[in-house]
Motif scaffolding. Structure first.
Motif, PDB file in Angstrom:
ATOM      1  N   THR A   1       0.974  -1.240   0.045  1.00 35.02           N
ATOM      2  CA  THR A   1       0.010   0.010   0.143  1.00 35.02           C
ATOM      3  C   THR A   1       0.969   1.232   0.170  1.00 35.02           C
ATOM      4  N   LYS A   2       0.152   2.283  -0.095  1.00 35.30           N
ATOM      5  CA  LYS A   2       1.132   3.732  -0.214  1.00 35.30           C
ATOM      6  C   LYS A   2       1.665   3.885   1.097  1.00 35.30           C
ATOM      7  N   ASP A   3       0.698   3.585   2.367  1.00 37.46           N
ATOM      8  CA  ASP A   3       1.504   3.716   3.626  1.00 37.46           C
ATOM      9  C   ASP A   3       2.741   2.871   3.823  1.00 37.46           C
ATOM     10  N   GLN A   4       2.577   1.654   3.296  1.00 30.88           N
ATOM     11  CA  GLN A   4       3.860   0.723   3.417  1.00 30.88           C
ATOM     12  C   GLN A   4       4.952   1.314   2.778  1.00 30.88           C
ATOM     13  N   GLU A   5       4.718   1.757   1.624  1.00 33.47           N
ATOM     14  CA  GLU A   5       6.021   2.408   0.749  1.00 33.47           C
ATOM     15  C   GLU A   5       6.431   3.414   1.274  1.00 33.47           C
ATOM     16  N   ILE A   6       5.475   4.441   2.099  1.00 33.01           N
ATOM     17  CA  ILE A   6       6.010   5.597   2.529  1.00 33.01           C
ATOM     18  C   ILE A   6       6.762   5.447   3.722  1.00 33.01           C
ATOM     19  N   THR A   7       6.251   4.317   4.599  1.00 34.34           N
ATOM     20  CA  THR A   7       6.821   3.710   5.991  1.00 34.34           C
ATOM     21  C   THR A   7       8.359   3.406   5.317  1.00 34.34           C
ATOM     22  N   GLU A   8       8.548   2.596   4.288  1.00 35.72           N
ATOM     23  CA  GLU A   8       9.586   2.000   3.798  1.00 35.72           C
ATOM     24  C   GLU A   8      10.840   2.905   3.434  1.00 35.72           C
ATOM     25  N   LEU A   9      10.294   4.114   2.655  1.00 32.95           N
ATOM     26  CA  LEU A   9      10.854   5.122   2.418  1.00 32.95           C
ATOM     27  C   LEU A   9      11.403   5.807   3.646  1.00 32.95           C
ATOM     28  N   ARG A  10      10.750   6.131   4.499  1.00 31.95           N
ATOM     29  CA  ARG A  10      11.210   6.866   5.661  1.00 31.95           C
ATOM     30  C   ARG A  10      12.208   6.033   6.609  1.00 31.95           C
ATOM     31  N   GLN A  11      12.170   4.941   6.495  1.00 30.84           N
ATOM     32  CA  GLN A  11      13.093   3.844   7.228  1.00 30.84           C
ATOM     33  C   GLN A  11      14.389   3.739   6.482  1.00 30.84           C
ATOM     34  N   ALA A  12      14.436   3.989   4.981  1.00 30.79           N
ATOM     35  CA  ALA A  12      15.572   4.017   4.212  1.00 30.79           C
ATOM     36  C   ALA A  12      16.179   5.526   4.392  1.00 30.79           C
ATOM     37  N   MET A  13      15.484   6.369   4.535  1.00 31.73           N
ATOM     38  CA  MET A  13      15.909   7.806   4.627  1.00 31.73           C
ATOM     39  C   MET A  13      16.833   7.832   6.059  1.00 31.73           C
ATOM     40  N   ALA A  14      16.079   7.119   7.118  1.00 28.99           N
ATOM     41  CA  ALA A  14      16.571   7.245   8.215  1.00 28.99           C
ATOM     42  C   ALA A  14      17.933   6.563   8.506  1.00 28.99           C
ATOM     43  N   ALA A  15      18.057   5.509   7.700  1.00 26.19           N
ATOM     44  CA  ALA A  15      19.310   4.677   7.807  1.00 26.19           C
ATOM     45  C   ALA A  15      20.268   5.329   6.784  1.00 26.19           C
ATOM     46  N   LEU A  16      20.095   6.256   5.853  1.00 25.18           N
ATOM     47  CA  LEU A  16      21.146   6.933   5.301  1.00 25.18           C
ATOM     48  C   LEU A  16      21.388   8.097   6.080  1.00 25.18           C
ATOM     49  N   ILE A  17      20.500   8.758   6.914  1.00 25.44           N
ATOM     50  CA  ILE A  17      21.131   9.780   7.715  1.00 25.44           C
ATOM     51  C   ILE A  17      21.873   9.268   8.780  1.00 25.44           C
ATOM     52  N   ALA A  18      21.570   8.440   9.501  1.00 27.05           N
ATOM     53  CA  ALA A  18      22.264   7.536  10.536  1.00 27.05           C
ATOM     54  C   ALA A  18      23.696   7.316   9.896  1.00 27.05           C
ATOM     55  N   GLU A  19      23.836   6.928   8.692  1.00 23.98           N
ATOM     56  CA  GLU A  19      25.091   6.357   8.194  1.00 23.98           C
ATOM     57  C   GLU A  19      25.976   7.649   7.830  1.00 23.98           C
ATOM     58  N   ASN A  20      25.405   8.747   7.273  1.00 21.65           N
ATOM     59  CA  ASN A  20      25.821   9.962   7.199  1.00 21.65           C
ATOM     60  C   ASN A  20      26.511  10.668   8.437  1.00 21.65           C
ATOM     61  N   GLU A  21      25.731  10.554   9.574  1.00 20.08           N
ATOM     62  CA  GLU A  21      26.002  10.984  10.818  1.00 20.08           C
ATOM     63  C   GLU A  21      27.246  10.140  11.414  1.00 20.08           C
ATOM     64  N   THR A  22      27.284   9.163  11.038  1.00 26.12           N
ATOM     65  CA  THR A  22      28.453   8.237  11.377  1.00 26.12           C
ATOM     66  C   THR A  22      29.695   8.597  10.579  1.00 26.12           C
ATOM     67  N   TYR A  23      29.846   8.911   9.342  1.00 24.22           N
ATOM     68  CA  TYR A  23      30.624   9.296   8.868  1.00 24.22           C
ATOM     69  C   TYR A  23      31.240  10.594   9.238  1.00 24.22           C
ATOM     70  N   ILE A  24      30.324  11.551   9.490  1.00 20.78           N
ATOM     71  CA  ILE A  24      30.796  12.992   9.941  1.00 20.78           C
ATOM     72  C   ILE A  24      31.244  12.957  11.236  1.00 20.78           C
ATOM     73  N   GLU A  25      30.779  11.884  11.874  1.00 19.43           N
ATOM     74  CA  GLU A  25      31.300  11.742  13.470  1.00 19.43           C
ATOM     75  C   GLU A  25      33.019  11.294  13.382  1.00 19.43           C
ATOM     76  N   ARG A  26      32.992  10.332  12.343  1.00 20.02           N
ATOM     77  CA  ARG A  26      34.318   9.762  12.281  1.00 20.02           C
ATOM     78  C   ARG A  26      35.393  10.978  11.683  1.00 20.02           C
ATOM     79  N   ILE A  27      34.979  11.501  10.925  1.00 21.30           N
ATOM     80  CA  ILE A  27      35.700  12.704  10.174  1.00 21.30           C
ATOM     81  C   ILE A  27      36.017  13.794  11.574  1.00 21.30           C
ATOM     82  N   ARG A  28      35.114  13.941  12.354  1.00 21.35           N
ATOM     83  CA  ARG A  28      35.216  14.926  13.509  1.00 21.35           C
ATOM     84  C   ARG A  28      36.312  14.350  14.316  1.00 21.35           C
ATOM     85  N   ILE A  29      36.024  13.389  14.725  1.00 25.20           N
ATOM     86  CA  ILE A  29      37.208  12.564  15.612  1.00 25.20           C
ATOM     87  C   ILE A  29      38.461  12.640  14.953  1.00 25.20           C
TER      88      ILE A  29
END
Length: 92
Positions: A4-32
């Motif tokens: 359903t559209k709601d399931q697709e939206i939920t999956e997209l939100r989860q994927a975006m959250a994962a990408l944001i978390a990965e990006n924050e991890t890289y930025i934290e490594r660079i900061r360290i």
């Protein structure tokens, strides 16, 4: 089973959250890494996998030099961090 559209939206939100978390991890490594560097090493020159060279002079000014150019383009610290993160991802 069709999603359903709601399931697709939920999956997209989860994927975006994962990408944001990965990006924050890289930025934290660079900061360290940045925080661990000796203070006397204010200037540096890095060659990225794209051929672009990032330089910082002793005054703390960052510049980007494209692969086939001698011209230096002044860039800010955020640009440098974004390019380093992108370069890490490209090398994976």
């Amino acid at each position: 089973m069709e999603r359903t559209k709601d399931q697709e939206i939920t999956e997209l939100r989860q994927a975006m959250a994962a990408l944001i978390a990965e990006n924050e991890t890289y930025i934290e490594r660079i900061r360290i890494i940045f925080d661990m560097r000796p203070t006397e090493c204010d200037s540096f020159k890095l060659k990225l996998s794209t051929g672009e060279t990032i330089v910082r002079n002793s005054e703390g000014i960052y510049a980007s030099i494209p692969e086939c150019s001698e011209l230096e383009f002044i860039v800010d610290k955020d640009y440098v961090i974004d390019e380093l993160v992108a370069d890490i991802k490209r090398r994976r």
